[in-house]
Write a protein that holds these residues in place. Structure first.
Motif, mmCIF file in Angstrom:
data_model
loop_
_atom_site.group_PDB
_atom_site.id
_atom_site.type_symbol
_atom_site.label_atom_id
_atom_site.label_comp_id
_atom_site.label_asym_id
_atom_site.label_seq_id
_atom_site.Cartn_x
_atom_site.Cartn_y
_atom_site.Cartn_z
ATOM 1 N N ASP A 57 0.822 -1.208 0.000
ATOM 2 C CA ASP A 57 0.000 0.000 0.000
ATOM 3 C C ASP A 57 0.859 1.263 0.000
ATOM 4 O OD1 ASP A 57 -2.337 -1.479 0.012
ATOM 5 O OD2 ASP A 57 -2.583 -1.394 2.194
ATOM 6 N N ALA A 58 1.970 1.201 0.735
ATOM 7 C CA ALA A 58 2.833 2.378 0.849
ATOM 8 C C ALA A 58 3.754 2.542 -0.356
ATOM 9 C CB ALA A 58 3.668 2.285 2.136
ATOM 10 N N GLY A 59 3.915 1.478 -1.143
ATOM 11 C CA GLY A 59 4.830 1.539 -2.277
ATOM 12 C C GLY A 59 6.267 1.716 -1.843
ATOM 13 N N GLU A 60 6.605 1.169 -0.681
ATOM 14 C CA GLU A 60 7.947 1.383 -0.119
ATOM 15 C C GLU A 60 9.025 0.763 -0.996
ATOM 16 O OE1 GLU A 60 10.356 0.852 4.107
ATOM 17 O OE2 GLU A 60 8.166 0.784 4.034
ATOM 18 N N ASP A 61 10.146 1.450 -1.080
ATOM 19 C CA ASP A 61 11.271 1.035 -1.923
ATOM 20 C C ASP A 61 12.124 0.020 -1.152
ATOM 21 O OD1 ASP A 61 12.984 1.046 -4.132
ATOM 22 O OD2 ASP A 61 14.255 2.572 -3.229
ATOM 23 N N ILE A 62 11.643 -1.229 -1.074
ATOM 24 C CA ILE A 62 12.285 -2.219 -0.223
ATOM 25 C C ILE A 62 12.378 -3.562 -0.951
ATOM 26 C CG2 ILE A 62 10.052 -2.769 0.852
ATOM 27 C CD1 ILE A 62 11.577 -3.416 3.436
#
Length: 290
Positions: A57-62
């Protein structure tokens, strides 16, 4: 080459119960030390799934590493489960089948799949309880497992063997339930192309990180802070300032997250020579094996 700003390793578990002791999760940023993350209680498999959905949901770059097998052997016989008419055609269909047959199993367990009359034929369940289609010896291997045994990069067990401390079948099946419930929300390499942004999932083998850190094969588990600090230094990572647990599951996650940060910059690891398009869609691949 794609660069990530954060890296996480999930040391997975297929053990019975809601809060398996083997579940651990660690993450690390672009520099500094890895940290254990998690709830006050132990992780549950459902909580890990919820955490992944939040990242989606956050689109985190991980970049997220899962210590389990995301596929079963297929290439050797052209089928996951020969003689079973419902044997899936690819890994995503396999994930869906496992979740469907285990719909009534609590805590993302996979006991119902292993009890299915066709599925159970392919597994070594316990001493004296061996399916008639279990290949024998160490069992069938994926191409990545066969290759890593030849090159000595790792020594993975067959997913069809459910006996012994090194068995990975149960953890892989429970992980497949989780992958199906992610419903494509996070791309999974090599089943999906590596995305240009946002989170991505890879299959990892924590023992590879231990070996890369210089730990001998027969003592690849870390249970003390000094050894952990020395191993992390091999990957230019600092030691955590605070640890609320120091068992081998936690240290596996911490060390492997640091290894991922360094290894992900190696272009060759994203392009294994033996990884064909068919294998990429059926068996998958363990990141780091070339």
């Amino acid at each position: 080459m794609r660069r990530f700003s954060r890296f996480a390793c999930i040391d997975w578990s297929g053990a019975v119960g809601e809060f398996p002791s083997g579940l651990a999760l660690a993450s690390i940023g672009p520099d500094g030390a890895p940290e254990l993350i998690g709830p006050e209680k132990r992780w549950s498999r459902q909580a890990v799934l919820d955490w992944l959905l939040e990242l989606a949901d956050a689109g985190e770059d991980i970049l997220i590493g899962l210590d389990l097998s995301l596929g079963f052997p297929f290439n050797d016989q052209g089928s996951f489960f020969p003689e079973w008419s419902d044997s899936p055609a690819d890994a995503r269909a396999l994930w869906a089948l496992v979740d469907e047959l285990c719909a009534d199993d609590r805590h993302l367990a996979a006991n119902s799949f292993l009890a299915h009359p066709e599925a159970r034929r392919h597994f070594r369940h316990a001493k004296g309880d061996v399916g008639d289609l279990f290949e024998g010896g160490i069992g069938r291997l994926r191409e990545v497992e066969r290759h890593q045994r030849v090159t000595k990069q790792a020594n993975s067990w067959s997913c069809f063997n459910l006996v012994g401390a090194g068995q990975v079948g149960k953890s892989s099946l429970t992980g497949m339930r989780m992958m199906h419930r992610l419903s494509g929300r996070i791309p999974v390499w090599p089943f999906d192309p590596l995305p240009k942004r946002g989170p991505a999932i890879i299959e990892i083998y924590t023992t590879m990180a231990a070996r890369a850190a210089g730990l001998p094969a027969n003592t690849s588990k870390i249970r003390d802070a000094e050894t952990l600090a020395q191993a992390l230094a091999k990957f230019d990572a600092e030691a955590p300032s605070l640890l609320h647990r120091l068992d081998d599951h936690a240290t596996d996650a911490l060390l492997t997250s640091a290894w991922m940060r360094k290894a992900s910059q190696n272009l060759a690891l994203w392009n294994p020579e033996l990884l064909t398009p068919e294998i990429a869609q059926t068996e998958g691949w363990t990141f780091g094996v070339i």
